[in-house]
Design an enzyme around this catalytic site. Sequence first.
Site: not given
Length: 657
Positions: A2, A99, A288
């Site tokens: 976040c 959590d 990649v």
Amino acid sequence: MCGIAGFIRTDRRPVEQAELKKMIATLNHRGPDASGTQVLDSVGLAHSRLSIVDLAGGLQPMQTPDGMLSVTFNGEIFNHIELRAELQQKGYQFQTHSDTEVILLMYAEYGPECVHHFNGQWAFAIHDRRKQEVFLSRDRMGIRPLVYTQTPSRFCFASEIKALFALPDVERRVDHTALNQLFTFWSPLPPRTFFAGVSELPPGHSMIVKDGNVKIWQYWNLDYSPNEDNRSLDDWADELRSLLINATQLRLRADVSVGAYLSGGLDSSITAAIIRNYTNAPLNTFSVNFNDKDFDESQFQQEMITELGTDHQTVCCSYDDIGRIFPTVIQHTEKPVLRTAPAPMFLLSKLVRESQFKVVMTGEGADEVFGGYDLFKETKIRRFWSRQPDSKIRPLLLKRLYPYMKNLQAQSPDYLKAFFKIREDELDSPFFSHLPRWDLTAKLKTFFSDDLKQELQAQDPQAEFQQQLPAQFSEWPSFCQAQYLEAINLMPGYILSSQGDRMAMGNSVEGRFPFLDYRVVEFASRVPVRFKMNGLNEKFLLKYALRDLIPDSIRQRPKQPYRSPDAHSFIDSNSQRARFAYVNELLSPECLEAHGLFQPTAVQRLVKKMEQGRAIGTRDNMALVGILSTQILVEQMINGQTVTAGKETTAPATITS
């Protein structure tokens, strides 16, 4: 994963919720699933959420039922299930399965000491209304970012600096000392950031803000004091294998699908192999590769894909792809970079997100923890050579280094001896291992403007770094000293930041790092050096412990670090022009003069060399990328101007399944 933000009014004035919303809006890329704010007393908390654990019940900021504790949290506590059970035995009741609530109640039980119980990656702020203080902490290895600043009326914190700059009273200026450090070590020394007055909480540190006062302390540090030297190789290998399997299993805990990066190297191959062999999780991998075959590892990627039977997707990068996305990359790094390597990682995380994955496992950290970089070989050879400095044979071992660097391999033995030279006064330097790299990087400062050089002439970045070394540093083996320097500087400051968190979270993807489980890190710090590097065989113990899971061709291939094209991504020597208008604009004499950090004439000479195809060395490549990324950053975050590739943008990177 976040984004978090908030501030404490030190003047006791009411918190304006509109300002909290402005801060968290800048972090929407870190948490596009939900956002929230909370105002209590003189404290405001804000949160942007990427829903991974307890999708319905984990909204933040989160508060205890009595309203005495509130938290905004960025990260994951991987052992939250075990900690929840311990707290329930103590009589605690839970309202959610997240959590985040575990953090709150662990703090209620243990106070600031709660962080010692966490196995995870975190940056969080807890408002304790009873004590009228805010407790902030950052994980041991510095996986998750936490920055802060103080103004005359408030203390402000956030996941990223752009959230701080959303506030009108936070000044925007370049920290010239930080720039000096970055053009030596690749990253400023914490707590400095690229911006004056803005600090970062160093890895393994916590802080308390109370009554306008800030207290910061270190709760964890690396320790390479030798012990348990008499254990057998098999004993060490068995313990490592068990730890890595458990660390990987813990990091698969999520209420969403988890993917894995697969570079074709040893570390990501081990992580993917553990997922395949020791869990029931589906294995979706991403990689990649490059049109420029000097950087491409697709052959090894394909070998592991076949070996593991993964559901695999690849993004293929061209020069234009890197140059096109570079301004966006720098907007996320919030510091200059000396290599373009973050750009393909941004495109890779974009592929992950577009494939409906929010979490990806990665092999970062293994080279620092187990001694995998060629720098460690280089140090060992230079020490060996120093015992007979006149030897004609010992310096030839340097040819064993950097097989992927054609220009270096083409040099004569005399050039190699000069480049890796050993001066007698350097043998006892705590930075012996890193002096060639730092000396090369510091040469880029010849491009600094005269005014900047004058301002910095009395500064000594190495002396500043030396002041941060632990007291026991001199007692560690030289190999471990080199490991420590990598682990506390380049890894959190560049690998986990500019290449890691910022590139993944730029596309709302959370990275997880089994090799950086603190139990693995602490274990590795005790491993005897001879089991980390056997002769010049790097990561010897790691290869031995997982030998049955990895094909010999992957396990025995020469170490090749992840790299990407640099100057060619911005300047096409075939057409002798810049690929994008922003490159010409930001490297123009007028713009360089206005920003005041670099000499216009020197930069123009460098650009001309690039256009004519004469600048092929590491120094020139780093100089161009470093100067350009600095110019972009000043334009974006100091001047508030948008920098894009504009109409010259080419087709996006190619994606294959």
